[in-house]
Design an enzyme around this catalytic site. Structure first.
Site, short mmCIF file in Angstrom:
data_model
loop_
_atom_site.label_atom_id
_atom_site.label_comp_id
_atom_site.label_asym_id
_atom_site.label_seq_id
_atom_site.Cartn_x
_atom_site.Cartn_y
_atom_site.Cartn_z
N GLY A 91 -1.67 0.72 -3.88
CA GLY A 91 -2.91 0.60 -4.67
C GLY A 91 -4.33 0.56 -3.96
N LYS A 103 -9.76 -1.15 0.41
CA LYS A 103 -8.41 -1.70 0.25
C LYS A 103 -8.47 -3.09 0.96
CE LYS A 103 -4.66 0.29 0.58
NZ LYS A 103 -4.17 -0.46 -0.33
N GLY A 106 -5.62 -7.63 -0.88
CA GLY A 106 -4.44 -8.48 -0.91
C GLY A 106 -4.38 -8.93 0.48
N GLU A 112 -1.15 -1.50 5.63
CA GLU A 112 -1.30 -0.43 4.57
C GLU A 112 -1.91 0.84 5.39
OE1 GLU A 112 -1.84 -2.98 0.58
OE2 GLU A 112 -3.60 -2.50 2.12
C1 5RP Z 1 -3.85 -5.15 -0.57
C2 5RP Z 1 -4.48 -3.91 -1.27
C3 5RP Z 1 -4.11 -3.67 -2.77
O1 5RP Z 1 -3.56 -2.47 -2.86
C4 5RP Z 1 -5.48 -3.46 -3.70
O2 5RP Z 1 -5.97 -4.97 -3.51
C5 5RP Z 1 -5.11 -3.13 -5.04
O3 5RP Z 1 -4.43 -4.24 -5.42
P1 5RP Z 1 -4.00 -4.41 -7.26
O4 5RP Z 1 -3.06 -3.04 -7.53
O5 5RP Z 1 -3.60 -5.56 -7.52
O6 5RP Z 1 -5.19 -4.17 -7.90
O7 5RP Z 1 -5.34 -3.09 -0.76
O8 5RP Z 1 -4.29 -5.33 0.60
#
Ligand code: 5RP
Length: 237
Positions: A91, A103, A106, A112
């Site tokens: 994501g 990014k 999360g 990642e």
């Molecule tokens: C986690 C990320 C996620 O991929 C990003 O926050 C997108 O999250 P979501 O699909 O919940 O919108 O980088 O570190």
């Protein structure tokens, strides 16, 4: 259509359009959109459409979800993988017209970036809220730091033009958010970023920084699920 359905459209499209043969090695990102890609992979393994795929996960979140869906998991240092993945699906919090990303919403961007950069083809799944003209318009840049370096890194980020804030937990985790690697996250608000590639390197040059959430020149394709039920696809030129 709800934002969740838009995420599902994108998450499913990445699997339906790209996972093909047995033996595929697939990087799996984190977040709420990737949940749907994991669900789809699990479904296709269960019904026999896919077999013998191996996932490399980017967080405890995606590891536990892959296990729940009975998707075999391994790590980049597994000799069968040897640091190279066929594809990665992940994501993003924001993307620009050049397909650069922010990014780390999360707090998983370090793992990642390791996994996504090991993939020959990097697929991003988002809803339409993530699209912007310039990175930084909507989202701060997450920066993972060694806890002992917090104040030093904060000062350097201010010197680079940011308003940095230590990311805090909530009622279920008092004090700062701790990453899966045992570090802190600073959210550095820059506003619109003129040169994301340059800033990515400048932040990583600060001693005590583990990795930042700018992902430049990495993406192969983006699937963006839209509220009207359609999908828009952006390909790297
Ligand atoms: C986690 C990320 C996620 O991929 C990003 O926050 C997108 O999250 P979501 O699909 O919940 O919108 O980088 O570190």
């Amino acid at each position: 259509m709800s934002i969740d359905l838009a995420k599902k459209l994108a998450g499913y499209a990445a699997v339906d359009n790209h996972v093909v043969g047995p033996g595929m090695k697939i990087g799996i990102g984190s977040g709420s959109t990737i949940v749907y890609s994991i669900e789809r992979l699990g479904e296709k393994l269960k019904n026999g459409e896919f077999r013998d795929i191996i996932a490399v996960c980017t967080s405890y979140q995606s590891l536990l979800l892959c296990r729940q869906h009975k998707i075999p998991v391994s790590t980049l240092d597994d000799p069968a993988i040897d640091g190279v993945l066929d594809i990665a699906i992940d994501g993003a919090d924001e993307f620009d017209p050049k397909l650069n990303l922010i990014k780390g919403g999360g707090a998983a961007h370090t793992q990642e970036k390791i996994v996504d950069s090991a993939a020959k083809f990097f697929i991003v799944v988002v809803d339409e809220k993530k699209q912007s003209k310039k990175l930084g318009e909507k989202f701060s840049v997450p920066v993972e730091v060694i806890p002992a370096a917090l104040n030093v890194v904060m000062k350097h980020l201010v010197a680079l033009g940011a308003r940095p804030e230590l990311r805090m937990g909530g009622v279920q985790k008092m004090g700062p958010v701790i990453t899966d690697n045992g570090n802190f996250i600073i959210d550095a608000k820059f506003g619109p970023i003129e040169d994301p590639g340059k800033l990515e390197k400048q932040i990583n040059d600060i001693t005590g920084v583990v990795e930042n959430g700018l992902f430049t020149n990495m993406v192969s394709i983006i699937y963006m699920g839209k509220n009207d039920g359609s999908i828009e696809v952006f390909k790297r030129k």
